[in-house]
Scaffold this active site. Structure first.
Site, mmCIF file in Angstrom:
data_model
loop_
_atom_site.group_PDB
_atom_site.id
_atom_site.type_symbol
_atom_site.label_atom_id
_atom_site.label_comp_id
_atom_site.label_asym_id
_atom_site.label_seq_id
_atom_site.Cartn_x
_atom_site.Cartn_y
_atom_site.Cartn_z
ATOM 1 N N ASP A 312 0.850 -1.178 0.000
ATOM 2 C CA ASP A 312 0.000 0.000 0.000
ATOM 3 C C ASP A 312 0.883 1.224 0.000
ATOM 4 O O ASP A 312 1.914 1.256 0.663
ATOM 5 C CB ASP A 312 -0.875 0.010 1.265
ATOM 6 C CG ASP A 312 -2.095 -0.860 1.060
ATOM 7 O OD1 ASP A 312 -2.624 -0.864 -0.068
ATOM 8 O OD2 ASP A 312 -2.505 -1.528 2.024
ATOM 9 N N THR A 386 -18.307 22.262 1.662
ATOM 10 C CA THR A 386 -17.515 23.372 1.118
ATOM 11 C C THR A 386 -16.171 22.913 0.597
ATOM 12 O O THR A 386 -15.628 23.505 -0.316
ATOM 13 C CB THR A 386 -17.266 24.435 2.199
ATOM 14 O OG1 THR A 386 -16.549 23.819 3.275
ATOM 15 C CG2 THR A 386 -18.572 25.006 2.721
ATOM 16 N N SER A 389 -11.324 25.294 4.017
ATOM 17 C CA SER A 389 -11.304 25.777 5.391
ATOM 18 C C SER A 389 -10.536 27.097 5.388
ATOM 19 O O SER A 389 -9.948 27.476 4.373
ATOM 20 C CB SER A 389 -10.613 24.759 6.310
ATOM 21 O OG SER A 389 -9.259 24.643 5.941
#
Lengths: 705, 567
Positions: A312, A386, A389
């Site tokens: 991974d 949204t 930030s």
């Protein structure tokens, strides 16, 4: 409590010969003389039989008065030593495991379980041993988890030092990939509701105890094949020795039974026969000391054979989190300005990405940390809607977020930009789209180089891009190069888009990658590789990794993973460190190499033994054969005695090597074989000539024969 | 030793190596069922054979079916030879009026020929009718050779194939091998031998009157046709009792050289077939290199020992090498070379009496056979014997690279090791076991011509030759006794079939395995390291098994001879 030892790859010889292990092992060497346990090792069983038979003959001769009794006695003594030394090797190897098992057993204290009935929190106290699979129990702060299970409700911090040796608590919670709990570990805070998944006697700790003790040790495929070879060689030498009396009778001589037995025992591959099981146990033990539990010896062997390694990306190849590496402003904006805005937007952002922006701004542009309260700023947190930030402070607003989200935000005149609306209104649509294109171009460039772009805007004006990048772990490139020299192909698995994946793959030096991978893709990749005849290793922790873990030839499950993953894998890494897969492969290779090296050594030894015993044996009727006495051994009796003493002592001499394993070097198979053939093949031919001669000198000096 | 002698040895090796590749290419095509330049002529015959015998050539067999077919085929072969020998007195083509052959001798001979051994406890011209020679023995000369080759090919297919249940069709393989490979070469070869002066006639023996006026019967017969396949098929059973030392069976130096070539060509070419089938010819060359090293070493020792002669002869004023028992037409080089070749391959034809070699010189043929005749070996048998040793060598040392041992992409696991061990156990069991009986059992001891270590070597040689299916004799031993007829028959039978069945089991198990692509982690089996490793394992494993017996036979005899003691 002294938990499982921390990783310590190579054990020093002194630790192996620790009296706490050796002393009980000597006792065990005698109890192992029981034929029922000896029969598992065909070569040594044969030695035991001939030792017993010659002992009987000796006793008979002693009573009836035979010749050469002192010589016969010494040979018999060394025959028994040969068997005992073999048992000692096995007992020493088992010794370490036994000590660990003892510690583990202590954790398996008799605990009370709070058995739940239904969904309420009413429980009745029952004994932990009476729990059945499927029972629901409540475990609260201070309780010991009664058995292995799956958290179905709640979240708690758990101390798993009993199995991992790591005292820092870990979080266990329902759902997700951290839902498995292990019996014998302790809940430190909060409470969890657990569904029991293993009955007493088959829990993780139980299995661990059995594994480290070697109680359930089954012969691995290679070991079985090797045992067949050794048994076959033994039979060949039976033919070679039992026919000798007839040949001698033809030549007008006779050969005593004890001499024949001595020839036979020195010829059969006792060295490897004696050390074979110790090598296997030591291999498992090496893994355990590495905090990896193999569910079977077969898995360890398979690790040595692995052709393809699936890794991974996150956590293995790259550090877990992306980090800011550059600020790339649009035209007309300085890097300094961009850095300042980005730092401000990230001040209250506690994510690793956010912190890395603050760090970069400080390191590169000397922008000091500012206090949110002083600025009178309010933090606007990240939301899935949204996807950005930022901070509102002193009539100004700063935002950072995904590029498309930010473009949308500046283009649509976001509601938070009211305070500085004049700037937003001043923007012309054409100028905006030109700026948008520029941002988009920078963002694409960042993507191509394997990074993730983050757009930054102040008061509705886009300032530029923060380049976040996956940081490839230090030294990982060298590891992959080493794997390539071992003949192992590495494939990186990632959820990233192919462009980013390709860039990281190139940087890390993996051979191939699988981008935007789903669990199904992973499984298919493993199957495809296996269809090509390759052995695949992977590690995983999530429930959706379970099918792939089960399909892989070596599936290392992370201890922090789900119960499903732990069940599916054939190894569990207690430290949950995916990079360890590489060491696991090395340990597997070491195991196979040690067996091969000692087998070669054992067979090569026979050359010298023939030259010691054959002339001694036939000297009485064919004195010409003394030219074969190339070692110039002092007398026929001392020659035979020296050969059998060497044969027994070499077992003791090689115990450290059997336990430590032959060192593996990733130098390519050809070079490795040349080196090992030189040491164990050629060495195996030469060493006994020297050894037997030396023993002969001692035997003669002591007047033993 | 002379330069011209070494040149002859070098020339021999060079020609064998030169023939390996083209012949390997041709044989690979034949066994892959591809078209060859002989197809226009032979294909109709081939198709006709399948049609008559009801063989479906497209249908392949599982290894077990293949093996059973092969065994049934041999039961038939045995019955034919046995009945021909027992009934030859009443059958045609018997101008010399030979009577029925005794039961035990017929049994021994039938086993001898179906196992490609051709051990001869009879004198050809004084025992057998033309019919028995031609129909009985020559047909087995072809078929036992073809069987050896196709078994090797089946094992090679095991290595070459992946995830398959079948290893070929025995009937098709045998037919193609005989039609496309053995027959055409034999036709050309036989014509060459006739040109060299070998008789080829069905007429009666020739009566000649000698200078002194005495009557002499000169045995003739269909010699050339039988000698061609005798050599090419590594059968070795001579038409005449004196075998290749007889002027009619080996008329010239050229016929001697070409006969030696014909012993090795097919066996050597099979290494190339192996390389081609597994997809890398260098794999085949590596195996040939292993064989070549052992061969040249053997020739070197044997030639040196014979050229050296013995101290006893030197003391009598007979300087130079040991010429006892050698045809003066061939001399020391050609005799030593022939002896090593015939025992390295399982041919067993002889052009000199191995019994009369120096002890050391005679030990080389003995060792060649005891190693299992894997130095080129009997057609096919040498190849599968060698592959068994390769499997063991790879298994022992291959672990040292830290992987489950692999050879040409196939993992060597418990089953292969078990079968290879079973096959190799046959050698010490039969050779050492029967020798132990032979040197003490009074009826057997009576057969020895010499006492002491030399007599011991005669017995050891007989059982070695039988078990290894060589057929050459360390003359001196009287083989045509009830004891030797039966024990040698058992050695030949076990030595052949108890080796074949495990080898075929390996073929089946390998064919079913996946093929693993080579990587940096797989150790290369084409280089000098591999060659050295296999040579080492063969010498240590083989040497360790037979060292005590060799010490009591040729080694002690050579030492005694150096000291002036002869037996």
């Amino acid at each position: 409590m002294e938990p499982v030892h921390k990783p310590n790859k190579r054990m020093p010889v002194s630790a192996m010969l620790d009296p706490r292990i050796v002393v009980p092992a000597i006792g065990a060497a005698f109890t192992k003389l029981d034929p029922r346990s000896m029969i598992k090792n065909p070569v040594m069983f044969v030695v035991e039989i001939v030792a017993a038979l010659t002992t009987v003959i000796f006793v008979r001769d002693l009573l009836t008065g035979g010749e050469n009794l002192a010589f016969t006695f010494q040979i018999i003594l060394w025959l028994w030593f040969t068997v005992l030394f073999a048992n000692l090797a096995e007992a020493v190897a088992e010794g370490r495991g036994k000590a660990q098992a003892e510690t583990l057993r202590k954790t398996r204290t008799e605990s009370q379980a709070k058995l739940l009935s239904g969904a309420s929190r009413d429980f009745k106290l029952v004994s932990g041993t009476s729990l059945k699979v499927g029972d629901l129990v409540l475990v609260e702060a201070g309780d010991t988890i009664p058995s292995d299970g799956e958290v179905i409700e709640g979240v708690a911090s758990v101390n798993e030092a009993a199995i991992t040796g790591e005292s820092a608590p870990v979080i266990r919670e329902s759902g997700g990939d951290r839902s498995a709990v292990t019996g014998g570990t302790q809940v430190l805070s909060d409470w969890i509701r657990v569904r029991i998944t293993a009955a007493q006697g088959s829990t993780f700790i139980d299995r661990m105890i059995k594994l480290v003790e070697g109680a359930e040790r089954q012969k691995t495929p290679n070991e079985i094949a090797l045992n067949i070879l050794l048994a076959g060689l033994t039979i060949i030498f039976v033919f070679a020795t039992v026919t000798i009396p007839s040949y001698a009778a033809y030549a007008g001589g006779s050969i005593s039974v004890i001499v024949l037995v001595a020839l036979f025992v020195t010829l059969i591959p006792t060295t490897i026969g004696a050390l074979l099981s110790a090598i296997g146990i030591a291999g498992m033990d090496r893994l355990v000391r590495f905090n990896v539990l193999a569910m079977s010896g077969r898995a360890v062997e398979a690790a040595g054979d692995v052709d393809t390694l699936l890794l991974d990306k996150t956590g293995t190849i790259t550090l877990g989190n992306r980090q800011a590496t550059a600020f790339r402003p649009v035209r007309g904006v300085t890097e300094q300005e961009l850095a300042d805005a980005a730092q401000l937007a990230s001040l209250a952002d506690e994510t690793p990405e956010g912190r890395s922006i603050v760090v970069l701004a400080k390191e590169k542009y000397g922008i000091r940390g500012r206090d949110m309260a002083e600025l009178g700023a309010t933090f606007i947190p990240f939301t899935a809607q949204t996807r950005m930030s930022g901070v509102d402070a002193g009539g100004s607003s700063v935002r950072k977020g995904a590029v498309d989200a930010m473009l949308n935000y500046v283009g649509g005149g976001a509601p938070t930009a009211v305070a500085s609306g004049n700037v937003a209104r001043a923007m012309q649509p054409a100028a905006l789209s030109e700026l948008g294109r520029e941002i988009q171009a920078i963002a694409d460039d960042v993507s191509k180089s394997g990074g993730t772009p983050l757009a930054v805007a102040r008061d509705g004006k886009l300032l530029g891009i923060v380049q976040l990048k996956d940081i490839v772990k230090g030294g990982i490139r060298e590891r992959f190069a080493e794997l390539r020299r071992m003949g192992i192909r590495t494939i990186m698995i990632t959820g990233d888009n192919p462009m980013t994946a390709a860039a990281i793959a190139a940087e890390a030096g993996v051979d191939d990658f699988l981008a935007q991978a789903t669990p199904e893709d992973k499984l298919k990749l493993i199957r495809d590789e296996q269809a090509k005849g390759k052995l695949v290793a992977m590690c995983g922790d999530g429930t959706n990794d379970a099918p792939a873990l089960a399909q892989a030839d070596v599936g290392v499950a992370m201890n922090t993973g789900t119960q499903a993953a732990r069940e599916a894998g054939n190894m569990v890494d207690l430290d949950s460190n995916p990079t360890k897969l590489i060491e696991v492969v090395e340990i597997g290779k070491q195991l196979l190499m040690t067996r091969g090296a000692l087998t070669t050594f054992s067979i090569a030894n026979d050359v010298a033994k023939y030259f010691a015993i054959i002339p001694a044996m036939f000297l009485a009727f064919y004195p010409q054969l003394s030219v074969l006495n190339v070692m110039n051994l002092s007398s026929p009796q001392s020659a035979i005695l020296s050969a059998i003493i060497f044969n027994a002592l070499i077992i003791i001499g090689l115990i450290p090597l059997a336990l430590k394993g032959v060192a593996y070097r990733a130098v390519g198979a050809g070079a490795l074989l040349r080196r090992n053939l030189l040491i164990y093949g050629l060495g195996g031919i030469v060493i006994p000539f020297i050894g037997i001669k030396a023993i002969d000198l001692v035997v003669t000096a002591l007047h033993l024969a | 030793m002379t330069v011209i002698g070494w040149f002859q040895i070098f020339l021999y090796c060079a020609i064998v190596v030169a023939l390996t590749k083209p012949l390997g290419w041709y044989m690979t095509r034949v066994f892959n069922g591809e078209r060859t330049f002989l197809s226009p002529v032979l294909r109709p015959i081939e198709a006709g054979i399948y049609w008559i015998s009801g063989v479906d050539e497209k249908r392949e067999q599982h290894w077990l079916t293949y093996t059973v077919a092969m065994l049934l085929f041999h039961v038939g072969g045995f019955l034919i030879i046995y009945s021909l020998m027992r009934l030859q007195a009443v059958l045609p083509f018997n101008p010399a009026g030979q009577s029925a052959v005794a039961e035990d001798l017929s049994f021994n001979t039938a086993i001898s020929f179906i196992t490609n051994t051709n051990w001869q406890n009879y004198g050809g011209e004084s025992t057998l009718s033309y019919l028995t020679q031609m129909v009985g023995l020559t047909h087995q000369n072809f078929l036992s050779a073809a069987t050896g080759i196709v078994l090797a090919v089946a094992l090679i297919r095991g290595f070459a194939r992946a995830s398959m249940r079948t290893v070929g069709n025995f009937w098709v393989d045998v037919t193609r091998c005989t039609l496309y490979i053995l027959l055409p070469i034999c036709v050309v070869f036989a014509l060459f031998l006739v040109w060299q002066g070998m008789p080829q006639t069905l007429g009666a023996y020739v009566e000649a009157t000698t200078l002194e006026g005495a009557k002499q019967t000169i045995a003739v017969g269909p010699v050339a046709s039988q000698v061609a396949i005798k050599m090419l098929g590594t059968n070795g059973g001579g038409f005449f009792n004196a075998n290749a030392a007889h002027p009619f069976e080996n008329p010239t130096a050229l016929s001697n050289f070409v006969q030696m070539l014909s012993i090795f060509v097919l066996g050597a070419a099979l290494t190339n077939v192996f390389g081609r089938m597994v997809g890398n010819q260098r794999q085949g060359w590596a195996i040939l290199a292993v064989m070549g090293l052992l061969f040249v070493a053997g020739v070197g020792v044997c030639y040196w020992a014979e050229a050296q002669g013995t101290s006893t002869m030197h003391a009598l004023g007979l300087t130079g090498g040991n010429m006892e028992g050698k045809e003066v037409r061939f001399g020391i080089v050609a005799s030593s070379l022939f002896a090593v070749i015939t025992t390295a391959a399982s041919c067993g034809a002889v052009n000199a009496m191995h019994d009369s070699f120096t002890a050391l010189g005679g030990m080389i043929p003995l060792i060649n056979m005891q190693l299992g005749e894997i130095i080129v070996g009997g057609v096919g048998a040498g190849m599968y014997g060698m592959l068994l040793f390769v499997i063991l060598a790879i298994f022992v040392a291959g672990l040292m690279v830290g992987r489950t041992p692999e050879y040409v992409g196939k993992k060597i696991e418990a089953r292969e090791v078990k079968m290879a061990m079973l096959a190799i156990l046959v050698l010490p069991l039969m050779i050492l076991g029967w020798t132990a009986v032979g040197v003490v059992y009074p009826a057997a001891v009576a057969s020895m011509a010499n006492a002491g270590p030399h007599g011991f070597t005669e017995v050891l040689y007989a059982f070695t030759s039988g078990t290894a299916n060589n057929g050459s004799a360390f003359a001196g031993l009287t083989g045509n006794t009830f004891f030797y007829n039966l024990t040698l028959a058992s050695a030949m039978f076990v030595g052949r079939f108890f080796m074949i069945v495990p080898a075929m089991a390996i073929a089946g198990s390998l064919a079913a395995k996946k093929s693993i692509p080579p990587s940096m982690g797989t150790f290369p089996t084409t280089g000098g390291l591999f060659v050295g490793l296999v040579v080492g394992v063969i010498l240590i494993m083989g040497g360790l098994t037979f060292f005590p017996a060799l010490a009591l036979g040729p080694i002690v005899e050579q030492l005694a001879m150096n000291a002036g003691n002869l037996f």
